[in-house]
Every structure is written in C-alpha cells, then in structure tokens.
Design a protein around this motif. Structure first.
Motif, PDB file in Angstrom:
ATOM      1  N   VAL A  32       0.970  -0.829   0.251  1.00  0.00           N
ATOM      2  CA  VAL A  32      -0.136   0.312  -0.275  1.00  0.00           C
ATOM      3  C   VAL A  32       0.499   1.192   0.167  1.00  0.00           C
ATOM      4  N   ILE A  33       0.556   2.207  -1.051  1.00  0.00           N
ATOM      5  CA  ILE A  33       1.623   3.611  -0.979  1.00  0.00           C
ATOM      6  C   ILE A  33       0.299   4.601  -0.694  1.00  0.00           C
ATOM      7  N   ALA A  34       0.566   5.579   0.714  1.00  0.00           N
ATOM      8  CA  ALA A  34       0.042   6.406   1.196  1.00  0.00           C
ATOM      9  C   ALA A  34       0.592   7.751   0.556  1.00  0.00           C
ATOM     10  N   TRP A  35       0.217   8.930   1.388  1.00  0.00           N
ATOM     11  CA  TRP A  35       0.514  10.486   1.512  1.00  0.00           C
ATOM     12  C   TRP A  35       0.544  11.046   2.369  1.00  0.00           C
ATOM     13  N   GLY A  46      -2.584  11.192   7.993  1.00  0.00           N
ATOM     14  CA  GLY A  46      -2.285  10.447   6.462  1.00  0.00           C
ATOM     15  C   GLY A  46      -3.528  11.489   6.304  1.00  0.00           C
ATOM     16  N   ILE A  47      -3.389  11.738   4.935  1.00  0.00           N
ATOM     17  CA  ILE A  47      -4.198  11.960   3.978  1.00  0.00           C
ATOM     18  C   ILE A  47      -5.384  10.905   2.860  1.00  0.00           C
ATOM     19  N   SER A  48      -4.301   9.792   1.826  1.00  0.00           N
ATOM     20  CA  SER A  48      -4.644   8.911   0.906  1.00  0.00           C
ATOM     21  C   SER A  48      -3.739   7.787   1.411  1.00  0.00           C
ATOM     22  N   CYS A  49      -4.295   7.208   0.787  1.00  0.00           N
ATOM     23  CA  CYS A  49      -3.646   5.813  -0.086  1.00  0.00           C
ATOM     24  C   CYS A  49      -4.159   4.855  -0.860  1.00  0.00           C
ATOM     25  N   GLY A  55      -6.901  -0.978  -6.397  1.00  0.00           N
ATOM     26  CA  GLY A  55      -6.452   0.262  -7.038  1.00  0.00           C
ATOM     27  C   GLY A  55      -7.198   1.515  -5.715  1.00  0.00           C
ATOM     28  N   ALA A  56      -8.029   0.305  -5.155  1.00  0.00           N
ATOM     29  CA  ALA A  56      -9.729   0.843  -3.735  1.00  0.00           C
ATOM     30  C   ALA A  56      -8.283   2.361  -2.812  1.00  0.00           C
ATOM     31  N   ALA A  57      -8.831   3.275  -3.060  1.00  0.00           N
ATOM     32  CA  ALA A  57      -7.887   4.446  -2.420  1.00  0.00           C
ATOM     33  C   ALA A  57      -9.047   4.960  -1.032  1.00  0.00           C
ATOM     34  N   TYR A  58      -7.809   5.667  -0.395  1.00  0.00           N
ATOM     35  CA  TYR A  58      -8.905   6.273   1.467  1.00  0.00           C
ATOM     36  C   TYR A  58      -8.222   7.441   0.885  1.00  0.00           C
ATOM     37  N   TYR A  59      -9.399   8.148   1.329  1.00  0.00           N
ATOM     38  CA  TYR A  59      -8.747   9.985   1.902  1.00  0.00           C
ATOM     39  C   TYR A  59      -9.256  10.506   3.077  1.00  0.00           C
ATOM     40  N   GLY A  60      -8.516  11.103   2.920  1.00  0.00           N
ATOM     41  CA  GLY A  60      -8.606  11.517   4.700  1.00  0.00           C
ATOM     42  C   GLY A  60      -9.681  13.488   4.205  1.00  0.00           C
ATOM     43  N   SER A 103      -4.663   2.658   5.400  1.00  0.00           N
ATOM     44  CA  SER A 103      -5.045   2.167   6.530  1.00  0.00           C
ATOM     45  C   SER A 103      -4.403   4.010   6.359  1.00  0.00           C
ATOM     46  N   PRO A 104      -4.800   5.165   7.191  1.00  0.00           N
ATOM     47  CA  PRO A 104      -4.337   5.975   7.364  1.00  0.00           C
ATOM     48  C   PRO A 104      -3.258   6.813   8.329  1.00  0.00           C
ATOM     49  N   LYS A 105      -3.309   5.629   9.121  1.00  0.00           N
ATOM     50  CA  LYS A 105      -1.899   5.300  10.856  1.00  0.00           C
ATOM     51  C   LYS A 105      -1.023   5.363  10.005  1.00  0.00           C
ATOM     52  N   TYR A 106      -0.233   6.247  10.258  1.00  0.00           N
ATOM     53  CA  TYR A 106       1.122   6.325   9.844  1.00  0.00           C
ATOM     54  C   TYR A 106       2.358   4.803  10.806  1.00  0.00           C
TER      55      TYR A 106
END
Length: 122
Positions: A32-35, A46-49, A55-60, A103-106
């Motif tokens: 998983v790649i996150a920003w 955590g703003i996005s992963c 290709g599912a994505a998460y956005y804060g 996950s948005p958790k560091y």
C-alpha cells in the motif's frame, strides 16, 4: 529500500500541484502506498492511501474532493494530484509504503520517503 518524493513547491491558493513518489528496492506491487503530511507544530496526518491489489483508495477529510491518489506498477511510482490548494495545506508531504492494510495510520507503514515541502500562499 528507498522512496523518493518530489513535486512540492510554492503555489497560490486555488492552484494545483502533483506530487510523485518513486520506489526502489522492494516489490512495489505488494505494498500500500500512502501520502502523509506534517505541518510545523502538528502531528503527521495521513491524507490518502491506495491499495496494491485493486486500486481502492482512502482519502482523509482534508483530501476528499480535492486530491487524487494514483499508482503505476510499470514505473513503480505513485502520485498525488492536489487541486484547489489552500494555505492550510502547507506542510511537508511524505510518501510511505506498508503491507496489507489500507490505513491512514503512520505506524502501518514501513518505508518512508524524505518529504517534499508544499507551501500555499494566500
């Protein structure tokens, strides 16, 4: 193992930037790649992963509707397109790679890039 983030800079409010993250030394397609971003005096956010599988994505909340995350297996790169930037988006932006969990958790992320500064002027 290395992640290299670039694309930051100074932009006026309402402008756009595209951040890029290049991956070296690990199997990019299995992570998983996150920003994340961190502003002075604030916690890392955590703003996005984006998933490695579908290709599912998460956005804060701060990214929804303005930022788009993407990844490309062939080039082993990930990108964060940031539109409608606001002064409160000013921070150092980091890309990170972690296994399995969207996950948005560091603490879910193993590998980190060096960060790229984004400054949005009002």
């Amino acid at each position: 193992v290395q992640l290299q983030a670039c694309g930051g800079g100074l932009v006026q409010a309402g402008g756009s930037l595209r951040l890029s993250c290049a991956a070296f030394g690990f199997t990019f397609d299995t992570y998983v790649i996150a920003w994340f971003r961190q502003a002075p005096g604030k916690e890392r956010e955590g703003i996005s992963c984006i998933s490695s599988r579908d290709g599912a994505a998460y956005y804060g909340n701060s990214a929804k509707g303005r930022f788009t995350i993407s990844r490309d297996s062939a080039s082993k790169m990930a990108h964060l397109q940031m539109n409608s930037l606001k002064p409160e988006d000013t921070a150092v932006y980091y890309c990170a790679a972690g296994s399995n969990t969207l996950s948005p958790k560091y603490f879910r992320y193993t590998y980190w890039g060096q960060g790229t500064q984004v400054t949005v002027s009002s």
